[in-house]
Enzyme design. Structure first.
Site, PDB file in Angstrom:
ATOM      1  CG  ASP A  85      -1.982   1.116   1.124  1.00  0.00           C
ATOM      2  OD1 ASP A  85      -1.688   2.171   0.531  1.00  0.00           O
ATOM      3  OD2 ASP A  85      -3.097   0.925   1.646  1.00  0.00           O
ATOM      4  CB  ALA A 104     -11.539  -4.375  -3.060  1.00  0.00           C
ATOM      5  CG  ASP A 119     -18.800 -10.130  -2.261  1.00  0.00           C
ATOM      6  OD1 ASP A 119     -19.793 -10.891  -2.330  1.00  0.00           O
ATOM      7  OD2 ASP A 119     -18.864  -8.991  -1.764  1.00  0.00           O
ATOM      8  CD  GLU A 137     -13.709  -6.170 -14.969  1.00  0.00           C
ATOM      9  OE1 GLU A 137     -13.426  -5.001 -15.241  1.00  0.00           O
ATOM     10  OE2 GLU A 137     -13.163  -7.150 -15.481  1.00  0.00           O
ATOM     11  CG  HIS A 159     -21.194  -6.034  -4.056  1.00  0.00           C
ATOM     12  ND1 HIS A 159     -21.164  -4.911  -4.838  1.00  0.00           N
ATOM     13  CD2 HIS A 159     -20.381  -5.758  -2.997  1.00  0.00           C
ATOM     14  CE1 HIS A 159     -20.388  -3.986  -4.288  1.00  0.00           C
ATOM     15  NE2 HIS A 159     -19.899  -4.487  -3.177  1.00  0.00           N
ATOM     16  CG  LEU A 160     -22.601 -12.365  -0.304  1.00  0.00           C
ATOM     17  CD1 LEU A 160     -21.744 -12.717   0.882  1.00  0.00           C
ATOM     18  CD2 LEU A 160     -23.514 -13.524  -0.655  1.00  0.00           C
TER      19      LEU A 160
END
Length: 266
Positions: free
Chosen positions: A127, A186, A211, A214, A233-234
């Site tokens: 990062d 993410a 999760d 696209e 997306h849960l």
């Protein structure tokens, strides 16, 4: 909250957005009108971290492929679990000693690291926006390629920008050890899903968990892969996340009314 909506609310003083970022608020228009905006960063961090660890364990223990095998056996009427040695078909790995690479080290990734470390994993972090001194219990690297090469499992936790679209593509996957795993909880734009499909088919990746997906991803082909976990997306979809977000916004409103201060102002 568009400019038109803000203009229709001349007495509005504060907008509270129950998300980590104010993606549904026109910030420039709000600032021009003197309307302050606050958010709820990290409200779903525990939920996403939990699911990430669930994905990790499922992948390294071959759960996706073994479940498909069970479904096929049951559908065909074949015997199941007749032998105590049947599970040997699905030899996997343990978390202890696993090398976990985290791309991005914000609220979610820090919780993932804590959970994985408690299970015995070794953590590497990439990062460029994080102070290395704030990562005392992990190896922090300044180069994405170094993280990819040193990780058995790579988990993506970066914030999406125009510059980092498909930051994980065929070139990056080629730098990972053969048989590694990849997790994305993410943002969908961070990973090239066609490259993931190619890597699964070639065996370069042993498993993938997504999760976030696209809109134009190779869906039909991906769902046919036995070593893929695909969820809608849960990751942040828990009762606790909703309550936490409401509590955070209520605290912001209370603070705003008391002395005008906001903890998470944008």
């Amino acid at each position: 909250m568009t400019a038109d909506v803000l203009a229709a609310l001349p007495d509005l003083r504060l907008v509270g957005c129950a998300r980590g970022g104010p993606v549904n608020v026109d910030l420039d228009a709000a600032h021009e009108r003197g309307v302050r905006v606050t958010t709820t960063p990290g409200k779903n961090a525990d939920a996403v971290a939990d699911l990430t660890i669930g994905f990790l364990i499922s992948l390294i223990r071959n759960v996706p492929a073994s479940l498909r095998d069970v479904d096929e056996r049951v559908a065909d009427g074949r015997p199941l679990a007749e032998s105590t040695f049947e599970g040997a078909r699905w030899f996997g790995r343990e978390v202890k000693g696993l090398r976990l690479g985290l791309i991005g080290y914000g609220n979610v990734a820090r919780l993932v690291a804590a959970r994985a470390r408690a299970l015995g994993a070794m953590i590497t972090v990439y990062d460029p926006f994080v102070d290395p001194a704030s990562v005392p219990d992990a190896t922090i690297v300044s180069d994405l390629d170094a993280l990819l090469a040193a990780s058995d499992v790579v988990s993506v936790h970066a914030r999406a920008t125009a510059e980092n679209r498909h930051m994980i593509g065929a070139e990056q996957i080629a730098r990972m050890p053969e048989g590694a795993f990849l997790i994305n909880t993410a943002r969908e734009s961070l990973v090239d899903e066609q490259a993931l499909l190619d890597a699964l088919r070639s065996g370069r990746l042993a498993g993938v968990a997504l999760d976030v997906n696209e809109p134009d991803g190779p869906w039909r082909e991906l769902v046919a892969e036995p070593n893929l976990i695909l969820t809608p997306h849960l990751a942040g979809a828990t009762e606790e996340t909703l309550v936490r977000g409401a509590d955070m916004l209520a605290a912001e409103v209370e603070s705003f009314l008391a002395d005008g201060s906001l903890r998470w102002e944008r």
